[in-house]
Design a protein around this motif. Structure first.
Motif, mmCIF file in Angstrom:
data_model
loop_
_atom_site.group_PDB
_atom_site.id
_atom_site.type_symbol
_atom_site.label_atom_id
_atom_site.label_comp_id
_atom_site.label_asym_id
_atom_site.label_seq_id
_atom_site.Cartn_x
_atom_site.Cartn_y
_atom_site.Cartn_z
ATOM 1 N N GLU A 148 132.338 -17.648 -38.118
ATOM 2 C CA GLU A 148 131.613 -17.564 -39.812
ATOM 3 C C GLU A 148 130.057 -16.532 -39.035
ATOM 4 O O GLU A 148 129.123 -16.130 -39.220
ATOM 5 C CB GLU A 148 130.354 -19.110 -39.539
ATOM 6 N N LYS A 149 130.584 -15.607 -38.210
ATOM 7 C CA LYS A 149 130.347 -14.679 -37.277
ATOM 8 C C LYS A 149 131.063 -13.274 -37.244
ATOM 9 O O LYS A 149 131.826 -13.541 -39.080
ATOM 10 C CB LYS A 149 130.000 -14.689 -36.175
ATOM 11 N N ASP A 150 130.397 -11.955 -37.705
ATOM 12 C CA ASP A 150 130.160 -10.876 -37.652
ATOM 13 C C ASP A 150 130.861 -10.325 -36.287
ATOM 14 O O ASP A 150 130.360 -10.104 -35.810
ATOM 15 C CB ASP A 150 129.720 -10.231 -38.493
ATOM 16 N N VAL A 151 132.344 -9.644 -36.237
ATOM 17 C CA VAL A 151 132.933 -9.270 -35.986
ATOM 18 C C VAL A 151 133.357 -7.862 -36.041
ATOM 19 O O VAL A 151 133.511 -7.503 -37.082
ATOM 20 C CB VAL A 151 133.930 -9.934 -34.790
ATOM 21 N N VAL A 152 133.471 -6.951 -34.912
ATOM 22 C CA VAL A 152 133.447 -5.980 -34.996
ATOM 23 C C VAL A 152 134.964 -5.608 -33.797
ATOM 24 O O VAL A 152 135.193 -5.878 -32.330
ATOM 25 C CB VAL A 152 132.506 -4.315 -34.113
ATOM 26 N N VAL A 153 136.255 -4.981 -34.540
ATOM 27 C CA VAL A 153 137.686 -4.658 -33.502
ATOM 28 C C VAL A 153 137.119 -2.775 -33.217
ATOM 29 O O VAL A 153 137.285 -2.052 -34.590
ATOM 30 C CB VAL A 153 138.708 -5.210 -34.430
ATOM 31 N N VAL A 154 137.886 -2.795 -32.452
ATOM 32 C CA VAL A 154 137.896 -1.096 -32.070
ATOM 33 C C VAL A 154 139.009 -0.686 -32.242
ATOM 34 O O VAL A 154 140.449 -1.230 -31.100
ATOM 35 C CB VAL A 154 136.907 -0.465 -30.399
ATOM 36 N N GLY A 155 139.539 0.295 -32.676
ATOM 37 C CA GLY A 155 141.202 1.386 -32.325
ATOM 38 C C GLY A 155 141.534 0.805 -33.429
ATOM 39 O O GLY A 155 141.149 0.490 -34.537
ATOM 40 N N GLY A 236 130.250 -9.605 -32.242
ATOM 41 C CA GLY A 236 130.880 -9.228 -31.247
ATOM 42 C C GLY A 236 131.965 -8.022 -31.550
ATOM 43 O O GLY A 236 132.352 -7.904 -32.726
ATOM 44 N N VAL A 237 132.546 -7.129 -30.750
ATOM 45 C CA VAL A 237 133.401 -6.216 -29.744
ATOM 46 C C VAL A 237 134.247 -6.557 -29.178
ATOM 47 O O VAL A 237 134.258 -7.036 -28.158
ATOM 48 C CB VAL A 237 132.390 -5.468 -29.348
ATOM 49 N N PHE A 238 135.953 -7.080 -29.655
ATOM 50 C CA PHE A 238 136.924 -6.719 -30.113
ATOM 51 C C PHE A 238 137.161 -5.279 -29.265
ATOM 52 O O PHE A 238 137.646 -4.759 -30.706
ATOM 53 C CB PHE A 238 137.904 -7.679 -31.134
ATOM 54 N N VAL A 239 138.175 -5.344 -28.077
ATOM 55 C CA VAL A 239 138.818 -4.207 -27.847
ATOM 56 C C VAL A 239 139.822 -4.139 -27.679
ATOM 57 O O VAL A 239 140.463 -4.824 -27.340
ATOM 58 C CB VAL A 239 137.987 -3.325 -26.956
ATOM 59 N N PHE A 240 140.562 -2.966 -29.121
ATOM 60 C CA PHE A 240 142.125 -2.720 -28.181
ATOM 61 C C PHE A 240 142.425 -1.229 -28.703
ATOM 62 O O PHE A 240 142.792 -0.466 -29.539
ATOM 63 C CB PHE A 240 143.045 -3.557 -29.823
ATOM 64 N N ILE A 241 142.688 -0.122 -27.500
ATOM 65 C CA ILE A 241 142.673 0.762 -28.123
ATOM 66 C C ILE A 241 143.567 1.440 -26.617
ATOM 67 O O ILE A 241 143.787 2.761 -26.257
ATOM 68 C CB ILE A 241 141.162 1.526 -27.514
ATOM 69 N N GLY A 242 144.626 -0.016 -26.546
ATOM 70 C CA GLY A 242 145.349 0.912 -25.706
ATOM 71 C C GLY A 242 145.738 -0.044 -24.534
ATOM 72 O O GLY A 242 144.665 -0.739 -24.386
ATOM 73 N N HIS A 243 146.375 0.667 -23.523
ATOM 74 C CA HIS A 243 147.112 -0.257 -21.778
ATOM 75 C C HIS A 243 146.575 1.117 -21.372
ATOM 76 O O HIS A 243 146.978 2.128 -20.953
ATOM 77 C CB HIS A 243 148.165 -0.890 -22.008
#
Ligand code: NAP
Length: 310
Positions: A148-155, A236-243
């Motif tokens: 029930e939260k608001d999150v951000v995904v980067v990428g 929340g901040v979920f980061v998926f910008i490669g490896h």
């Protein structure tokens, strides 16, 4: 205290993702009794992945940890030994090669490097400080904290979109922040995201700061086209910008490119005869479970041939 094992192994495999475990299966079936050093987490990145829908043989998809478990069972069935330990130092200057871990020092006639890759960081203020307090690189591990939260995904790649969709199971809203105005992700994932009412997009923008007190409360965003900056509230901040490849250990021992990917040929041979590389430590292009597994199998087949010839 480390202890040098005096009889060299025929095959030592560093890493336990799809490349390492597929290599272990092939080496074990050739009676090389391979030892696999698991690294920090068995299965590598796949162990933290939710449904994998593009690994053949599983028409309904399979959960990452379940696939790792099957890989492990199959390799062990033929005699592979998986050791929960981490390689800390290698010496590939002569054979048998030396590999130190936290607990042991191994000698090995062949080594397959399958150390994979780790998430790239945004490298902005607040990111490190709030890691584990709202900043995450693993939706499977941390998604359930964001009910029930608001999150951000980067990428904007496949990982970002896939994980954003996974997060909609928990979160109220998932906002994908991408630095361009077009996703890099494949069309199937893009369509699913655009059709999901919980997913929103912020285009042409980068995160310049993660803001909070005890936990994340907001991010600072900069629009790359207009230069405009704004604060955006999020839990929340979920980061998926490669490896980035996990190859630090091999600096000065194996040739690598500028990004640190190990240089290997189509036979998985590195710059040192008898040392092979497979999976994302050497693959800066495909980065797929099936391709890493295939590379692992190929590396083991080459190691088997090398041992026969030497
Ligand atoms: P990726 O394809 O390299 O995408 C990385 C994304 O992060 C890109 O959109 C990139 O923007 C953005 N980015 C990179 N550096 C950034 C920075 N410093 N700040 C902000 N954004 C940044 O990585 P990935 O998504 O992890 O995928 C890796 C590989 O695995 C790919 O081959 C992918 O197809 C595969 N994969 C497949 C699936 C699947 O379900 N089929 C799932 C996950 C991964 P730009 O677009 O502007 O470069």
């Amino acid at each position: 205290m480390s202890e040098l094992k005096d009889t060299p192994l025929q095959s030592l495999i560093i890493g336990s993702g799809p490349a390492g475990l597929a290599a272990a299966l092939y080496a074990a079936r050739a009676d090389l009794a391979p030892v696999v050093l698991s690294g920090m987490a068995l299965g590598g990145q796949v162990g933290n992945t939710d449904a994998i829908e593009n690994y053949p043989g599983f028409p309904e998809g399979i959960q990452g940890p379940e696939l790792v478990d099957l890989f492990q069972q199959q390799a062990e069935r033929f005699g592979a030994e998986i050791v929960f330990d981490v390689a800390t130092e290698v010496d590939f200057s002569e054979r048998p090669f030396k590999v130190k871990t936290y607990a042991e020092e191994y000698l090995a006639e062949t080594v397959i490097v399958a150390t994979g890759a780790s998430p790239r960081l945004m490298d902005v203020p607040g990111e490190k400080e709030f890691t584990g307090k709202g900043v995450s690189y693993c939706a499977t591990c941390d998604g359930h904290f964001f009910q029930e939260k608001d999150v951000v995904v980067v990428g904007g790649g496949d990982s970002a979109v896939k994980e954003a969709l996974f997060l909609t199971r928990f979160a109220n809203s998932v906002t994908i922040v991408h630095r361009r105005d077009k996703l890099r992700a494949g069309v199937l994932l893009e369509t699913r995201a655009k059709e999901n009412p919980k997913v929103k997009f912020i285009w042409d923008s980068v995160v310049t700061e993660v803001i909070g007190e005890d936990a994340v409360q907001a991010i600072r965003l900069k629009n790359k086209k207009t230069g405009e900056e704004k604060e955006y509230s999020t839990d929340g901040v979920f980061v998926f910008i490669g490896h980035l490849p996990n190859t630090e250990l091999f600096k000065g021992q194996l040739e690598m490119n500028e990004q640190g990917y190990l240089i290997s040929d189509r036979h998985m041979r590195t710059s040192v005869p008898g040392v092979y590389a497979a999976g994302e430590a050497t693959d800066d292009h495909f980065q797929q479970v099936i391709i890493s597994a295939g590379m692992g199998a190929a590396a083991a087949m080459e190691a088997i041939e090398f041992l026969e010839e030497n």
